[in-house]
Design a protein around this motif. Structure first.
Motif, PDB file in Angstrom:
ATOM      1  N   GLU A   1      26.176 -25.219  -0.626  1.00 49.23           N
ATOM      2  CA  GLU A   1      27.436 -25.546   0.040  1.00 49.23           C
ATOM      3  C   GLU A   1      27.712 -24.586   1.182  1.00 49.23           C
ATOM      4  N   ALA A   2      27.468 -23.298   0.954  1.00 44.50           N
ATOM      5  CA  ALA A   2      27.692 -22.311   2.017  1.00 44.50           C
ATOM      6  C   ALA A   2      26.751 -22.553   3.189  1.00 44.50           C
ATOM      7  N   LEU A   3      25.480 -22.877   2.885  1.00 46.09           N
ATOM      8  CA  LEU A   3      24.534 -23.148   3.964  1.00 46.09           C
ATOM      9  C   LEU A   3      24.873 -24.433   4.704  1.00 46.09           C
ATOM     10  N   ALA A   4      25.393 -25.427   3.969  1.00 44.84           N
ATOM     11  CA  ALA A   4      25.759 -26.683   4.613  1.00 44.84           C
ATOM     12  C   ALA A   4      26.896 -26.488   5.605  1.00 44.84           C
ATOM     13  N   GLN A   5      27.788 -25.536   5.310  1.00 44.70           N
ATOM     14  CA  GLN A   5      28.914 -25.271   6.200  1.00 44.70           C
ATOM     15  C   GLN A   5      28.562 -24.286   7.301  1.00 44.70           C
ATOM     16  N   SER A   6      27.608 -23.402   7.016  1.00 41.48           N
ATOM     17  CA  SER A   6      27.246 -22.389   8.014  1.00 41.48           C
ATOM     18  C   SER A   6      25.812 -21.947   7.765  1.00 41.48           C
ATOM     19  N   ALA A   7      24.869 -22.556   8.510  1.00 37.63           N
ATOM     20  CA  ALA A   7      23.463 -22.192   8.353  1.00 37.63           C
ATOM     21  C   ALA A   7      23.207 -20.760   8.781  1.00 37.63           C
ATOM     22  N   GLU A   8      24.136 -20.182   9.549  1.00 41.55           N
ATOM     23  CA  GLU A   8      23.963 -18.792   9.972  1.00 41.55           C
ATOM     24  C   GLU A   8      24.081 -17.816   8.806  1.00 41.55           C
ATOM     25  N   ALA A   9      24.522 -18.324   7.640  1.00 45.96           N
ATOM     26  CA  ALA A   9      24.567 -17.457   6.460  1.00 45.96           C
ATOM     27  C   ALA A   9      23.175 -16.938   6.114  1.00 45.96           C
ATOM     28  N   LEU A  10      22.138 -17.592   6.640  1.00 43.19           N
ATOM     29  CA  LEU A  10      20.764 -17.153   6.373  1.00 43.19           C
ATOM     30  C   LEU A  10      20.486 -15.755   6.913  1.00 43.19           C
ATOM     31  N   LYS A  11      21.251 -15.326   7.902  1.00 46.90           N
ATOM     32  CA  LYS A  11      20.999 -13.989   8.440  1.00 46.90           C
ATOM     33  C   LYS A  11      21.328 -12.907   7.423  1.00 46.90           C
ATOM     34  N   PHE A  12      22.048 -13.257   6.361  1.00 41.32           N
ATOM     35  CA  PHE A  12      22.336 -12.307   5.292  1.00 41.32           C
ATOM     36  C   PHE A  12      21.253 -12.343   4.210  1.00 41.32           C
ATOM     37  N   ASP A  13      20.193 -13.093   4.475  1.00 41.21           N
ATOM     38  CA  ASP A  13      19.045 -13.136   3.576  1.00 41.21           C
ATOM     39  C   ASP A  13      17.801 -12.816   4.403  1.00 41.21           C
ATOM     40  N   PRO A  14      17.692 -11.563   4.877  1.00 39.57           N
ATOM     41  CA  PRO A  14      16.608 -11.225   5.806  1.00 39.57           C
ATOM     42  C   PRO A  14      15.221 -11.371   5.203  1.00 39.57           C
ATOM     43  N   THR A  15      15.096 -11.263   3.883  1.00 37.77           N
ATOM     44  CA  THR A  15      13.777 -11.373   3.261  1.00 37.77           C
ATOM     45  C   THR A  15      13.297 -12.813   3.199  1.00 37.77           C
ATOM     46  N   GLY A  16      14.232 -13.761   3.319  1.00 39.26           N
ATOM     47  CA  GLY A  16      13.850 -15.164   3.252  1.00 39.26           C
ATOM     48  C   GLY A  16      13.413 -15.605   1.873  1.00 39.26           C
ATOM     49  N   LYS A  17      13.811 -14.877   0.818  1.00 44.15           N
ATOM     50  CA  LYS A  17      13.383 -15.218  -0.538  1.00 44.15           C
ATOM     51  C   LYS A  17      14.315 -16.224  -1.194  1.00 44.15           C
ATOM     52  N   SER A  18      15.537 -16.364  -0.667  1.00 43.05           N
ATOM     53  CA  SER A  18      16.494 -17.264  -1.286  1.00 43.05           C
ATOM     54  C   SER A  18      16.580 -18.599  -0.558  1.00 43.05           C
ATOM     55  N   ALA A  19      16.518 -18.555   0.771  1.00 45.24           N
ATOM     56  CA  ALA A  19      16.661 -19.778   1.551  1.00 45.24           C
ATOM     57  C   ALA A  19      15.897 -19.636   2.855  1.00 45.24           C
ATOM     58  N   THR A  20      15.674 -20.760   3.506  1.00 44.01           N
ATOM     59  CA  THR A  20      14.951 -20.746   4.782  1.00 44.01           C
ATOM     60  C   THR A  20      15.378 -21.941   5.606  1.00 44.01           C
ATOM     61  N   ILE A  21      15.018 -21.904   6.890  1.00 45.94           N
ATOM     62  CA  ILE A  21      15.291 -23.018   7.780  1.00 45.94           C
ATOM     63  C   ILE A  21      14.011 -23.829   7.932  1.00 45.94           C
ATOM     64  N   LYS A  22      14.121 -25.127   7.784  1.00 36.88           N
ATOM     65  CA  LYS A  22      12.975 -26.026   7.900  1.00 36.88           C
ATOM     66  C   LYS A  22      13.134 -26.861   9.165  1.00 36.88           C
ATOM     67  N   TYR A  23      12.050 -26.924   9.948  1.00 35.06           N
ATOM     68  CA  TYR A  23      12.050 -27.703  11.179  1.00 35.06           C
ATOM     69  C   TYR A  23      11.065 -28.859  11.018  1.00 35.06           C
ATOM     70  N   VAL A  24      11.551 -30.069  11.259  1.00 36.46           N
ATOM     71  CA  VAL A  24      10.713 -31.261  11.196  1.00 36.46           C
ATOM     72  C   VAL A  24      10.849 -32.004  12.514  1.00 36.46           C
ATOM     73  N   VAL A  25       9.706 -32.267  13.161  1.00 38.63           N
ATOM     74  CA  VAL A  25       9.690 -33.003  14.428  1.00 38.63           C
ATOM     75  C   VAL A  25       9.289 -34.446  14.136  1.00 38.63           C
ATOM     76  N   VAL A  26      10.120 -35.368  14.585  1.00 39.40           N
ATOM     77  CA  VAL A  26       9.802 -36.789  14.483  1.00 39.40           C
ATOM     78  C   VAL A  26       9.255 -37.218  15.841  1.00 39.40           C
ATOM     79  N   ARG A  27       7.992 -37.621  15.858  1.00 34.56           N
ATOM     80  CA  ARG A  27       7.314 -37.920  17.123  1.00 34.56           C
ATOM     81  C   ARG A  27       6.637 -39.282  17.032  1.00 34.56           C
ATOM     82  N   ASP A  28       6.798 -40.060  18.101  1.00 36.98           N
ATOM     83  CA  ASP A  28       6.145 -41.369  18.177  1.00 36.98           C
ATOM     84  C   ASP A  28       4.810 -41.188  18.883  1.00 36.98           C
ATOM     85  N   GLU A  29       3.723 -41.329  18.131  1.00 31.64           N
ATOM     86  CA  GLU A  29       2.389 -41.127  18.691  1.00 31.64           C
ATOM     87  C   GLU A  29       1.672 -42.439  18.961  1.00 31.64           C
ATOM     88  N   GLY A  30       2.460 -43.506  19.147  1.00 28.45           N
ATOM     89  CA  GLY A  30       1.867 -44.799  19.471  1.00 28.45           C
ATOM     90  C   GLY A  30       1.684 -45.704  18.277  1.00 28.45           C
TER      91      GLY A  30
END
Length: 418
Positions: A360-389
């Motif tokens: 819930e906290a991440l849904a309201q403010s993804a910047e809360a991740l900066k308080f988890d510098p080790t990245g052991k609790s949460a992370t940001i996921k990037y997914v690219v949707v691309r049309d390759e024909g």
């Protein structure tokens, strides 16, 4: 003089054409180097000129030249030419086709020179946990991180809201619950081994990725060995006691048999003394002595039988103690296992609540991740949707991945399950 003037004019025209071609090529360098294929919403700047050899001049096709956008069908709509397919083609291919179409339409002797350059790439789109989702212009060498920056960065909470604090508190609780859960999983592994009679412990699948799993299992293995040794010593003590008592019963039985034979002899002697005394052949004192000896032997036999009965009772008690010890061992293991399962279930609920609060906290403010510098609790996921024909395709990338025009970038904050 006229010939020289015409030659000078032709040279200037040729230089102009060459310069125009170089400018067009420079404008499309980035697209051509990467083999860029045009797509819907790409904006193109088209220039068409025709060299007139007879006049030594350049004829500009202003009716065709201009800015165009690749339409929803993937085509360009050009004067005289009509719809010209562009999607999936390079700018060089489109320029060549424009020249050929014009020469064919107007039966021109010379091929018109067309230059097609990208005036504006089709945009990229950002969605998810970014501050301002939407459409943004594409530029060469645009990366995921740059695109997120264009969208204002990760989603932030409004002023006065404390979602970051909520995330920190929930993460701290989750860390405590995780640590306790790991200990309980190791304890359950030891209890299951004790119930089944196993002598070694193996880390369960739930602890395979836990950093201190080896220490937890080693600690429980040491405790299991200590308890098992104490239990086996108690069983051995009862077994030794039973063996000792059984030997005592055997000795008493042998002693009883000996006393029975002695009593038989004494009884025969007593009866003989009684007959001799009645006949006056023996004194009463001898008869009394025989009676006393018989009475002593009978008393000793009673003591021996009593001791044998007592030893047999002690054997039965030792057997019962062993049964009770085994039953208590199994009952205690079962009770501990039941309590451990209950504690694990309770911790699972508490851990689930903490993770929901973190989500819930991440849904309201993804910047809360900066308080988890080790990245052991949460992370940001990037997914690219691309049309390759062959239809849209989702590709998981990192923040340094380069984008292509028309890409859709989905940004999401995710909790890392442990």
């Amino acid at each position: 003089m006229q010939i020289r003037t015409a030659s000078a004019r032709s040279l200037r025209v040729l230089c102009f054409l060459a310069g125009a071609v170089l400018v067009a090529l420079a404008g499309n360098a980035a697209a051509e180097e990467t083999g860029y294929r045009l797509g819907v919403m790409d904006k193109l700047r088209i220039r068409v000129a025709e060299w007139q050899p007879a006049e030594g001049t350049v004829r500009n096709w202003d009716a065709v030249s201009g800015d165009y956008t690749v339409g929803p069908t993937g085509s360009l709509s050009l004067p005289f030419i009509g719809d010209l397919p562009a999607a999936g083609r390079t700018t060089t291919d489109v320029a060549k086709t424009i020249g050929e179409e014009l020469r064919s339409k107007f039966a021109l002797r010379n091929l018109p020179s067309a230059s097609v350059e990208i005036a504006e790439f089709r945009p990229v789109f950002l969605a998810g946990d970014v501050h301002t989702p939407g459409e943004y212009p594409y530029a060469p060498n645009l990366t995921v991180l740059k695109a997120v920056s264009l969208a204002g960065g990760l989603r932030r909470s409004d002023a006065g809201q404390r979602f970051a604090r909520d995330f920190i508190n929930a993460r701290g609780d989750a860390s405590v619950y995780d640590s306790e859960r790991w200990r309980l999983l190791a304890r359950r592994t030891r209890l299951l081994a004790e119930v089944s009679g196993a002598t070694e412990l193996k880390a369960p699948p739930e602890l395979q990725s836990v950093p201190n799993a080896d220490q937890l299992i080693a600690s429980e293995a040491s405790l299991m060995k200590s308890r098992r040794d104490r239990y086996e010593l108690q069983l051995k003590a009862l077994t030794d006691l039973r063996s000792l008592l059984e030997s005592e019963v055997q000795s008493l039985a042998q002693k009883s048999e000996t006393q029975k034979r002695q009593l038989q002899l004494v009884s025969e002697d007593r009866e003989k003394m009684a007959r001799l005394t009645e006949q006056g052949l023996a004194t009463s004192s001898r008869r009394l002595t025989a009676e006393e000896r018989a009475a002593d032997l009978e008393s000793n036999m009673l003591d021996t039988d009593t001791a044998a009965l007592r030893a047999k009772q002690d054997i039965n008690k030792a057997n019962q103690d062993e049964i009770n010890l085994r039953n208590d061992w199994e009952a205690q293991r079962a009770k501990e296992l039941q309590d451990t399962e209950a504690d694990l279930e309770k911790l699972g609920l508490q851990l689930g609540t903490s993770r929901e609060l973190m989500s819930e906290a991440l849904a309201q403010s993804a910047e809360a991740l900066k308080f988890d510098p080790t990245g052991k609790s949460a992370t940001i996921k990037y997914v690219v949707v691309r049309d390759e024909g062959q239809g849209p395709k989702e590709i998981t990338v990192d923040e340094n991945a380069r984008l292509l025009p028309g890409d859709v970038i989905k940004v999401s904050s995710e909790l890392l399950m442990q």
